[in-house]
Design an enzyme around this catalytic site. Structure first.
Site, short mmCIF file in Angstrom:
data_model
loop_
_atom_site.label_atom_id
_atom_site.label_comp_id
_atom_site.label_asym_id
_atom_site.label_seq_id
_atom_site.Cartn_x
_atom_site.Cartn_y
_atom_site.Cartn_z
N ASP A 15 0.83 -1.21 0.00
CA ASP A 15 0.00 0.00 0.00
C ASP A 15 0.87 1.27 0.00
O ASP A 15 2.01 1.23 0.47
CB ASP A 15 -0.88 -0.05 1.26
CG ASP A 15 -2.16 0.75 1.09
OD1 ASP A 15 -2.37 1.36 0.03
OD2 ASP A 15 -2.95 0.75 2.05
N TRP A 36 2.73 8.03 -2.24
CA TRP A 36 4.14 8.30 -2.55
C TRP A 36 4.23 9.29 -3.72
O TRP A 36 5.01 10.24 -3.68
CB TRP A 36 4.84 6.98 -2.91
CG TRP A 36 6.29 7.10 -3.25
CD1 TRP A 36 7.35 6.97 -2.40
CD2 TRP A 36 6.85 7.35 -4.56
NE1 TRP A 36 8.54 7.12 -3.09
CE2 TRP A 36 8.26 7.36 -4.41
CE3 TRP A 36 6.31 7.56 -5.83
CZ2 TRP A 36 9.13 7.57 -5.48
CZ3 TRP A 36 7.16 7.79 -6.90
CH2 TRP A 36 8.56 7.78 -6.71
N HIS A 96 2.82 3.65 -8.86
CA HIS A 96 2.65 2.22 -9.19
C HIS A 96 3.91 1.68 -9.88
O HIS A 96 4.35 0.56 -9.61
CB HIS A 96 1.43 2.01 -10.08
CG HIS A 96 0.14 2.40 -9.43
ND1 HIS A 96 -0.14 2.09 -8.11
CD2 HIS A 96 -0.95 3.08 -9.89
CE1 HIS A 96 -1.34 2.57 -7.81
NE2 HIS A 96 -1.85 3.17 -8.86
N SER A 112 -6.87 -5.74 -6.04
CA SER A 112 -8.02 -6.34 -5.35
C SER A 112 -9.27 -6.22 -6.22
O SER A 112 -9.31 -5.41 -7.16
CB SER A 112 -8.26 -5.65 -4.01
OG SER A 112 -8.99 -4.45 -4.20
N LEU A 152 11.93 -19.84 -4.80
CA LEU A 152 10.82 -19.05 -4.27
C LEU A 152 9.58 -19.12 -5.17
O LEU A 152 9.68 -18.99 -6.39
CB LEU A 152 11.27 -17.57 -4.16
CG LEU A 152 10.18 -16.57 -3.72
CD1 LEU A 152 9.98 -16.64 -2.21
CD2 LEU A 152 10.54 -15.16 -4.14
N ARG A 170 2.01 -5.11 6.02
CA ARG A 170 1.24 -4.09 5.31
C ARG A 170 1.95 -2.76 5.44
O ARG A 170 2.25 -2.32 6.56
CB ARG A 170 -0.20 -3.98 5.82
CG ARG A 170 -0.97 -2.93 5.01
CD ARG A 170 -2.46 -2.93 5.21
NE ARG A 170 -3.07 -2.01 4.24
CZ ARG A 170 -4.33 -2.04 3.83
NH1 ARG A 170 -5.15 -2.96 4.31
NH2 ARG A 170 -4.79 -1.17 2.97
N ARG A 189 -5.52 -2.67 8.58
CA ARG A 189 -6.66 -3.54 8.29
C ARG A 189 -6.30 -4.56 7.22
O ARG A 189 -5.25 -4.46 6.58
CB ARG A 189 -7.87 -2.72 7.86
CG ARG A 189 -7.62 -1.69 6.81
CD ARG A 189 -8.90 -0.88 6.55
NE ARG A 189 -8.62 0.53 6.42
CZ ARG A 189 -8.06 1.12 5.36
NH1 ARG A 189 -7.75 0.39 4.31
NH2 ARG A 189 -7.81 2.39 5.32
C1 V0D Z 1 1.01 -1.64 -8.61
C2 V0D Z 1 2.69 -2.14 -6.11
C3 V0D Z 1 3.96 -6.26 -10.35
C4 V0D Z 1 1.22 -2.38 -6.15
C5 V0D Z 1 3.47 -2.98 -7.08
C6 V0D Z 1 -2.19 -5.63 -12.16
C7 V0D Z 1 0.43 -1.68 -7.24
C8 V0D Z 1 3.29 -2.54 -8.52
C9 V0D Z 1 2.85 -6.89 -10.88
C10 V0D Z 1 2.80 -8.22 -11.50
C11 V0D Z 1 1.49 -3.88 -9.65
C12 V0D Z 1 1.64 -8.99 -11.47
C13 V0D Z 1 1.61 -10.27 -12.02
C14 V0D Z 1 2.74 -10.78 -12.58
C15 V0D Z 1 3.92 -10.05 -12.61
C16 V0D Z 1 3.95 -8.78 -12.07
C17 V0D Z 1 1.79 -6.00 -10.67
C18 V0D Z 1 -0.33 -5.09 -10.62
C19 V0D Z 1 0.14 -3.99 -9.96
C20 V0D Z 1 -1.78 -5.17 -10.89
F1 V0D Z 1 2.72 -12.02 -13.11
N1 V0D Z 1 3.63 -5.09 -9.84
N2 V0D Z 1 2.31 -4.91 -10.03
N3 V0D Z 1 0.48 -6.12 -10.96
N4 V0D Z 1 1.94 -2.74 -8.98
#
Ligand code: V0D
Length: 259
Positions: free
Chosen positions: A39, A44, A56, A84, A150, A207, A213
Site C-alpha cells: 500500500d 508516494w 505504481h 483487489s 521461491l 502491510r 486492516r
Molecule cells: C502496482 C505495487 C507487479 C502495487 C506494485 C495488475 C500496485 C506494482 C505486478 C505483477 C502492480 C503482477 C503479475 C505478474 C507479474 C507482475 C503487478 C499489478 C500492480 C496489478 F505475473 N507489480 N504490479 N500487478 N503494482
C-alpha cells in the site's frame, strides 16, 4: 536519521537507528510464507506531485528487489496483493495502466526470475483480467512451472470472501456429484478448495503505508499469522525493511493458541 528530522520531513515513522544484519537474520527461523499488502503507491506519488501511476511504476521496481531478497533469505513463498476486486472502482485510466504492469514487469524481469529459479503463480479471478495481461502472466507461469526456488504468488483481481464462497460452491458441487462425502469436510479439506492451495498459510503478513486492516486479503489463511505494520510507503520499502520485519517475527513466540 534523527527522528526530529524525520518528523520535519513529514514522516510519521520514527525508528531506533538499528541496522539489521542479514547474516544475523539467517541464523534465526525464516518465515516460509510471507504475504504483503503493498500500500501507499498513490500517496508516494502525491507527495512528489507526480501522477498516481508513477507511484505504481516505482512500486513495481520494489517488487523485484524484495523478491530477490526473499529468495536469498530462503523464503519459500511470497504472496503480493497487487490488485483487489475493489480496485476496479478506480479511474479507468489508472486501471488500464495497472493492467499493463504485469507485462512490463515480466518483459523486464522474467529472464532474471528464471535465472534465480523463481516460480511465478497467481491467485484471483482470472475471468475479468484483460487478455493481454492474462497472456503475459500465463506465459510466465508456464515458463517457470518447473522452478523449485521461491514461489512468487501475485494476488490479481483477488478478494478473500469471494474465494471462500467459491470454495463452498465447489465443495457443494463435489458432494452432489459424489466425489466427496459431507462428513469429509474439515479445515484441511476446506483449505484444499482455496486458491492458495497447496501453499501453506502465511507465517508473516506485512502491510505498508500505515493502514491497519486486512482489506479482504486471505481472511482464512491469516488466522494464525504474525502481522507487521509499517508507515513506510511501498515505493520506499527496502530490503532492510524486509529484514526488520523478519527480525521482529523472529523475536515473537508463536503459540497457535497454546501456551
Ligand atoms: C502496482 C505495487 C507487479 C502495487 C506494485 C495488475 C500496485 C506494482 C505486478 C505483477 C502492480 C503482477 C503479475 C505478474 C507479474 C507482475 C503487478 C499489478 C500492480 C496489478 F505475473 N507489480 N504490479 N500487478 N503494482
Amino acid at each position: 536519521m534523527l527522528n526530529i528530522l524525520k518528523k520535519w520531513k513529514g514522516s510519521s515513522q520514527t525508528t531506533k537507528e538499528e541496522t539489521i544484519v542479514k547474516a544475523d537474520v539467517l541464523k534465526g527461523e525464516i518465515p516460509e510464507h510471507i504475504a504483503i499488502i503493498m500500500d501507499g503507491n498513490g500517496r508516494w506519488a502525491k507527495k512528489r506531485a507526480l501522477p498516481r501511476i508513477a507511484g505504481h511504476h516505482e512500486g513495481m521496481k520494489v517488487v523485484r528487489r524484495i523478491t530477490r531478497q526473499a529468495n536469498e533469505l530462503g523464503v519459500k513463498a511470497l504472496t503480493l496483493y497487487a490488485f483487489s476486486t475493489e480496485n476496479w472502482k478506480r479511474p479507468k485510466t489508472e486501471v488500464e495502466y495497472l493492467m499493463k504492469l504485469p507485462e512490463e514487469f515480466l518483459n523486464t524481469f522474467l529472464p532474471e526470475l528464471i535465472e534465480e529459479n523463481v516460480q511465478v503463480r497467481i491467485i484471483g479471478e482470472k475471468n475479468r483480467l484483460p487478455v493481454h495481461t492474462l497472456r503475459a502472466v500465463e506465459k510466465a507461469m508456464s515458463d517457470t512451472k518447473r522452478n523449485t526456488g521461491l514461489i512468487l504468488n501475485f494476488a490479481l483481481n483477488y478478494g478473500s470472501r469471494s474465494e471462500i464462497i467459491s470454495a463452498v460452491q465447489k465443495i457443494a458441487n463435489d458432494i452432489k456429484n459424489g466425489r466427496i462425502d459431507e462428513t469429509a469436510i474439515n479445515e484441511s479439506l476446506f483449505s484444499e478448495y482455496l486458491m492458495t492451495n497447496p501453499l501453506k498459510d502465511p507465517d508473516l503478513l506485512i502491510r505498508t503505508s500505515g493502514e491497519i486492516r486486512l482489506s479482504n486479503f486471505m481472511l482464512w489463511q491469516l488466522a494464525y499469522t504474525e502481522f507487521w505494520f509499517t508507515d513506510i510507503l511501498w515505493p520506499d520499502f527496502t530490503e532492510q525493511n524486509l529484514l526488520e520485519a523478519i527480525h521482529t517475527y523472529q523475536q515473537r513466540g508463536r503459540r497457535f493458541g497454546g501456551v
